[in-house]
Design a protein around this motif. Structure first.
Motif, PDB file in Angstrom:
ATOM      1  N   TYR A 171      -6.355   3.775  -4.441  1.00  0.00           N
ATOM      2  CA  TYR A 171      -5.104   3.332  -4.020  1.00  0.00           C
ATOM      3  C   TYR A 171      -5.448   2.048  -3.011  1.00  0.00           C
ATOM      4  CZ  TYR A 171      -6.522   6.247  -0.077  1.00  0.00           C
ATOM      5  OH  TYR A 171      -7.085   6.862   1.228  1.00  0.00           O
ATOM      6  N   SER A 208       0.942  -1.229   0.146  1.00  0.00           N
ATOM      7  CA  SER A 208       0.025  -0.110   0.094  1.00  0.00           C
ATOM      8  C   SER A 208       0.810   1.413   0.037  1.00  0.00           C
ATOM      9  CB  SER A 208      -0.820   0.148   1.150  1.00  0.00           C
ATOM     10  OG  SER A 208      -1.580  -1.234   1.294  1.00  0.00           O
ATOM     11  N   PRO A 209       0.483   2.334  -0.758  1.00  0.00           N
ATOM     12  CA  PRO A 209      -0.744   2.404  -1.681  1.00  0.00           C
ATOM     13  C   PRO A 209      -0.655   1.864  -2.810  1.00  0.00           C
ATOM     14  CG  PRO A 209       0.505   4.362  -1.750  1.00  0.00           C
ATOM     15  CD  PRO A 209       1.259   3.586  -0.796  1.00  0.00           C
TER      16      PRO A 209
END
Length: 257
Positions: A219, A207-208
């Motif tokens: 995202y 992430s993102p």
């Protein structure tokens, strides 16, 4: 089920600044206990450490290959100084994210030199490595075989087939499995997860970045982890509870938690 740990999420990035606290609340509500925040560049290290402190996260320190051409000798000295300063910090668990990326425009020899420096630091401080590798598996494997770091580490964002996967696993490395596993056009990765022993893997989201193609959000977040875990259970033909327990064991052993 055991708590879930995201072994690779850049939760310190600005995209999370406005809703980080709410995200952690939602993560804890679905059983996601911790996040490991990988290092990417010197400008981000202090924010990383601050976010790790505030939200009880794990972190690693390193220079990503995308930032290798702006990295200076002083940056490398600063990295070593930080590793010395925080060597007794239980939240500091690895060196990285470091590695090689042939799809990036930065000079490959510069990437290689910086990767070797960080492998040496991992050996010096007895820490595992978090390794980013794109189209450079031959060079990474050759380096790891020659340098022989004792603590091994994780091949982040792995997406290859079983034959390549086994080369890393046989050296003692774990494979970071993320949202790419949920894509229909990832047959090699799905075959790897189906065929290799379940102690070969750790869960991550990056992430993102690395949101699956059918993702709802613009995202990615660690909230994707239960879906990755369930897909892994389906491919392994095992229960989600068993996979959860093994993933927890894998990540805690790898990072000595």
């Amino acid at each position: 089920m055991k708590p879930i740990i995201d072994s690779h999420a850049h939760i310190d990035f600005p995209v999370f600044d406005d809703d980080r606290a709410a995200l952690f609340e939602n993560m804890h509500a679905v059983g996601i206990d911790k996040v490991l925040i990988p290092g990417v560049c010197p400008l981000q290290w202090q924010k990383q450490i601050a976010v790790a402190r505030q939200y009880n996260c794990l972190y690693s320190l390193g220079i990503h290959p995308w930032y290798c051409e702006t990295a200076t000798v002083k940056n490398i000295e600063d990295l070593r100084d930080l590793l010395i300063r925080y060597k007794d910090d239980s939240q500091l668990v690895a060196v990285g994210e470091c590695g090689l990326d042939k799809l990036h425009k930065s000079n490959f020899i510069t990437q290689m030199n910086l990767f070797r420096v960080q492998v040496s630091l991992a050996k010096e401080f007895d820490l595992p490595l978090i390794i980013h590798v794109v189209k450079a598996h031959e060079e990474i494997l050759k380096c790891l075989k020659s340098e022989k770091p004792s603590r091994k580490g994780v091949i982040h964002g792995f997406y290859g087939g079983p034959q390549l996967a086994l080369q890393y696993v046989n050296l003692g490395y774990k494979l970071g499995i993320g949202g790419l596993l949920l894509n229909d056009n990832a047959p090699k990765l799905q075959q790897t997860v189906a065929e290799l022993p379940v102690d070969s893997f750790v869960l991550e989201t990056d992430s993102p970045a690395m949101a699956p193609k059918n993702g709802q959000n613009s995202y990615n977040t660690p909230l994707l982890l239960p879906d990755i875990l369930n897909k892994m259970a389906h491919l392994q033909k095992k229960s989600s509870v068993l996979i959860s327990e093994q993933m927890f064991s894998n990540v805690t052993q790898l990072f000595d938690l």
